[in-house]
Scaffold this active site. Structure first.
Site, PDB file in Angstrom:
ATOM      1  N   ARG A  11      -9.687  -8.093   9.465  1.00 61.73           N
ATOM      2  CA  ARG A  11      -9.431  -9.028   8.371  1.00 61.73           C
ATOM      3  C   ARG A  11     -10.289 -10.292   8.509  1.00 61.73           C
ATOM      4  O   ARG A  11      -9.875 -11.373   8.118  1.00 61.73           O
ATOM      5  CB  ARG A  11      -7.938  -9.362   8.361  1.00 61.73           C
ATOM      6  N   CYS A  39      -5.117 -17.420  14.457  1.00 60.82           N
ATOM      7  CA  CYS A  39      -4.764 -16.602  15.615  1.00 60.82           C
ATOM      8  C   CYS A  39      -4.895 -17.472  16.863  1.00 60.82           C
ATOM      9  O   CYS A  39      -5.509 -18.539  16.816  1.00 60.82           O
ATOM     10  CB  CYS A  39      -5.710 -15.409  15.747  1.00 60.82           C
ATOM     11  N   ARG A  86       7.138  -0.004   2.293  1.00 62.16           N
ATOM     12  CA  ARG A  86       6.902  -1.112   3.219  1.00 62.16           C
ATOM     13  C   ARG A  86       5.722  -1.974   2.775  1.00 62.16           C
ATOM     14  O   ARG A  86       4.811  -1.492   2.115  1.00 62.16           O
ATOM     15  CB  ARG A  86       6.664  -0.597   4.635  1.00 62.16           C
ATOM     16  N   ASP A  93      -8.046   4.300   9.723  1.00 65.57           N
ATOM     17  CA  ASP A  93      -7.550   3.579   8.551  1.00 65.57           C
ATOM     18  C   ASP A  93      -8.639   3.759   7.496  1.00 65.57           C
ATOM     19  O   ASP A  93      -9.738   3.228   7.629  1.00 65.57           O
ATOM     20  CB  ASP A  93      -7.282   2.111   8.880  1.00 65.57           C
ATOM     21  N   LYS A  95      -3.660   4.801   6.642  1.00 61.43           N
ATOM     22  CA  LYS A  95      -3.867   5.373   7.967  1.00 61.43           C
ATOM     23  C   LYS A  95      -3.791   6.892   7.925  1.00 61.43           C
ATOM     24  O   LYS A  95      -2.818   7.450   7.444  1.00 61.43           O
ATOM     25  CB  LYS A  95      -2.807   4.839   8.926  1.00 61.43           C
ATOM     26  N   ASP A 147     -12.663  -0.022  12.418  1.00 61.34           N
ATOM     27  CA  ASP A 147     -12.913  -0.100  10.979  1.00 61.34           C
ATOM     28  C   ASP A 147     -14.386  -0.391  10.654  1.00 61.34           C
ATOM     29  O   ASP A 147     -15.119  -0.918  11.481  1.00 61.34           O
ATOM     30  CB  ASP A 147     -12.046  -1.197  10.355  1.00 61.34           C
ATOM     31  N   CYS A 165     -10.478 -11.755  17.828  1.00 61.98           N
ATOM     32  CA  CYS A 165     -11.077 -10.499  18.273  1.00 61.98           C
ATOM     33  C   CYS A 165     -12.355 -10.292  17.456  1.00 61.98           C
ATOM     34  O   CYS A 165     -12.334 -10.395  16.229  1.00 61.98           O
ATOM     35  CB  CYS A 165     -10.138  -9.325  18.009  1.00 61.98           C
ATOM     36  N   CYS A 216     -12.329  -7.979  14.309  1.00 61.30           N
ATOM     37  CA  CYS A 216     -11.183  -8.203  13.411  1.00 61.30           C
ATOM     38  C   CYS A 216     -11.359  -7.495  12.070  1.00 61.30           C
ATOM     39  O   CYS A 216     -12.373  -7.652  11.402  1.00 61.30           O
ATOM     40  CB  CYS A 216     -11.005  -9.695  13.164  1.00 61.30           C
ATOM     41  N   ARG A 240       0.814  -1.201   0.000  1.00 58.08           N
ATOM     42  CA  ARG A 240       0.000   0.000   0.000  1.00 58.08           C
ATOM     43  C   ARG A 240       0.861   1.270   0.000  1.00 58.08           C
ATOM     44  O   ARG A 240       0.533   2.258  -0.606  1.00 58.08           O
ATOM     45  CB  ARG A 240      -0.908  -0.036   1.244  1.00 58.08           C
ATOM     46  N   TYR A 241       1.952   1.201   0.753  1.00 60.91           N
ATOM     47  CA  TYR A 241       2.821   2.368   0.941  1.00 60.91           C
ATOM     48  C   TYR A 241       4.102   2.199   0.124  1.00 60.91           C
ATOM     49  O   TYR A 241       4.454   1.087  -0.248  1.00 60.91           O
ATOM     50  CB  TYR A 241       3.159   2.518   2.429  1.00 60.91           C
TER      51      TYR A 241
HETATM   52  C1  LIG Z   1      -0.533  -0.275   8.710  1.00 61.35           C
HETATM   53  C2  LIG Z   1       0.031  -0.753   7.471  1.00 61.35           C
HETATM   54  C3  LIG Z   1       1.411  -0.687   7.237  1.00 61.35           C
HETATM   55  C4  LIG Z   1       2.376  -0.115   8.243  1.00 61.35           C
HETATM   56  O1  LIG Z   1       2.134   1.231   8.425  1.00 61.35           O
HETATM   57  P1  LIG Z   1       2.994   2.065   9.476  1.00 61.35           P
HETATM   58  O2  LIG Z   1       2.289   3.369   9.562  1.00 61.35           O
HETATM   59  O3  LIG Z   1       4.356   2.164   8.898  1.00 61.35           O
HETATM   60  O4  LIG Z   1       2.988   1.309  10.753  1.00 61.35           O
HETATM   61  C5  LIG Z   1       1.886  -1.142   6.042  1.00 61.35           C
HETATM   62  N1  LIG Z   1       1.061  -1.630   5.097  1.00 61.35           N
HETATM   63  C6  LIG Z   1      -0.267  -1.686   5.276  1.00 61.35           C
HETATM   64  C7  LIG Z   1      -1.130  -2.210   4.191  1.00 61.35           C
HETATM   65  C8  LIG Z   1      -0.827  -1.260   6.475  1.00 61.35           C
HETATM   66  O5  LIG Z   1      -2.142  -1.334   6.664  1.00 61.35           O
END
Ligand SMILES: *Cc1c(COP(=O)(O)O)cnc(C)c1O
Length: 434
Positions: A144, A135, A126, A340, A347, A303, A139, A142, A122-123
């Site tokens: 997911r 799990c 990372r 989110d 986020k 969520d 929860c 959840c 997504r980012y």
């Molecule tokens: C939360 C999340 C992350 C990590 O986000 P950080 O803000 O760096 O903790 C990475 N990928 C996805 C898809 C996420 O939902």
């Protein structure tokens, strides 16, 4: 037998009668035993908790999200209090089956961001790597739940190999976040394997694990596990605690081991109606976390996911809580409150406004006490001096994801919604006047 008939025959929650029978301390402290003796039916739960009709309705519903509760976590439930914050997180209510406005199965649009099953990119720098759908306990809210708890959908070795290959081939990835499901429920050998494969990737700087195992199953945090994890530094762990009642001596001991293994610990919690949506509860939770060497990381707005409707609070409640934290508690104890964003927006941090106004060389600020003050800005600031002193690198690593920062860097003038140009191009094209 109907639930009410069954209940009538049961010696409810007597201290001698537990669904797991007689258990030695050695068994109790064995995580395998905890996992294989999880409670998941209303008949078992009725032996330790005075179940309400709505809980029985939730537990007997056909298409409900998976129920599994470790005996350890079950003993933290107040058997006589239907509002017990531990209980409300893991025992379903009938109302969790109700739909609500805005509800979605995949509210964060993770599936759309998956180049490989289980990998969410997504980012820019990372990725989220889903390694299992299992799990230790489930929860009720959840995010997911569309795949978690469904063992048919779990990720197998070939999926994991494809995920690893994608990370290997994608040099902008600096950070891999193992999640699921809960990575610490994987067999020790498989977890060790995944971590070692990740560590071989040169461009990977950090690995993180998101886990609720220390909370549901602190017995899993053994010395051997810590020794194994330690091989893969820099390794970070984020746990998930929502209420101070979850911070037991068992959890404290587990956190102490992880911290002693040099693993920086964070906490992600969810703001949950009737469970932790009050300032004093949040303060107690946050201070206890810091005492246990856990840095509160995120406080999530709940969520828009199926099953979570009755857990949702107003965003205003989160803001009110954040207002009560900043300035009142050490900065270390204060998480970032995030929503989110539905639709895969990621986020988004939200917090009270501290910047009240701004003039040409003044910023007007207010503090947590309501004190209003002026920060004088420099008249002779040269923002280009840094570039002369330290020439910037020309590497662009976020093609297409520069966003608002990109506008500030001069990478464009506007960010427009799809269709914007079509709608706003109403002027009839005239021939150029000569
Ligand atoms: C939360 C999340 C992350 C990590 O986000 P950080 O803000 O760096 O903790 C990475 N990928 C996805 C898809 C996420 O939902």
């Amino acid at each position: 037998m109907s639930p009410s008939q069954f209940l009538a025959t049961q010696p409810l929650f007597s201290s001698s009668h537990k669904p797991w029978g007689n258990v030695s301390p050695k068994q109790w402290n064995d995580w395998h035993w905890q996992l294989s003796n999880r409670l998941n039916t209303w008949e078992e739960l009725a032996q330790i908790v005075d179940l309400t009709p709505e809980e029985i309705q939730g537990l007997t519903a056909k298409n409900k999200f998976r129920v599994d509760i470790t005996p350890y976590f079950a003993t933290l439930i107040d058997p006589d209090d239907p509002d017990c914050p531990i209980r409300r997180q893991v025992i379903p209510l009938g109302r969790e089956l109700f739909a609500f406005e805005g509800m979605q199965a995949d509210s964060l649009a993770e599936d759309e961001h998956s180049p490989i099953p289980g990998l969410v990119h997504r980012y820019p720098d990372r990725v989220l790597m889903l390694v299992t759908t299992h799990c230790a306990s489930y929860c009720r809210y959840c995010t997911r739940s569309r795949l978690v708890g469904d063992f048919q959908q779990t990720f197998r070795k070939p999926d994991l190999e494809r995920q690893l290959e994608y990370i290997r081939q994608t040099p902008q990835i600096r950070d891999v976040l193992l999640s699921g499901g809960d990575p610490l429920t994987l067999s020790p050998i498989l977890l060790d394997y995944i971590l070692s494969r990740l560590r071989e990737i040169e461009h990977l700087e950090i690995v993180r694990i998101g886990t609720r195992v220390p909370v549901f199953l602190p017995q899993r945090i053994t010395d051997e596990l810590c020794t194994m994890l330690q091989k893969y530094h820099p390794l970070w762990i984020n746990i998930h605690v929502n209420h101070p009642k979850e911070i037991t001596p068992e959890l404290s001991a587990a956190l102490g081991k992880l911290a002693d293994a040099g693993i920086p610990l964070g906490n992600q919690s969810v703001l949950l109606a009737g469970i932790n949506d009050r300032l004093d509860i949040q303060k107690e939770l946050l201070c206890k976390l810091v005492k246990n060497r856990v840095r509160p990381y995120y406080l999530y707005q709940c969520d828009l996911v199926k099953g979570a409707g009755h857990f949702r609070t107003k965003v205003a409640k989160g803001m009110e809580i954040m207002e009560g934290l900043r300035g009142h508690l050490s900065g270390y104890a204060i998480p970032t409150y995030v929503i989110d964003a539905p639709g895969g927006g990621g986020k988004i941090p939200v917090m009270p406004q501290y910047l009240i106004s701004q003039g040409t060389n003044k910023v007007i600020l207010r503090n947590y006490e309501g004190y209003i003050t002026t920060y004088h800005e420099p008249d002779n600031y040269d923002p280009d001096a840094i570039d002369r002193a330290q020439p910037p690198s020309s590497v662009r690593s976020e093609i297409g994801q520069e966003g608002v920062s990109g506008l500030l860097q001069g990478e464009g003038e506007t960010i427009k919604p799809r269709g914007f140009d079509r709608v706003h191009y109403r002027r009839k094209v005239k021939k150029k006047r000569s």
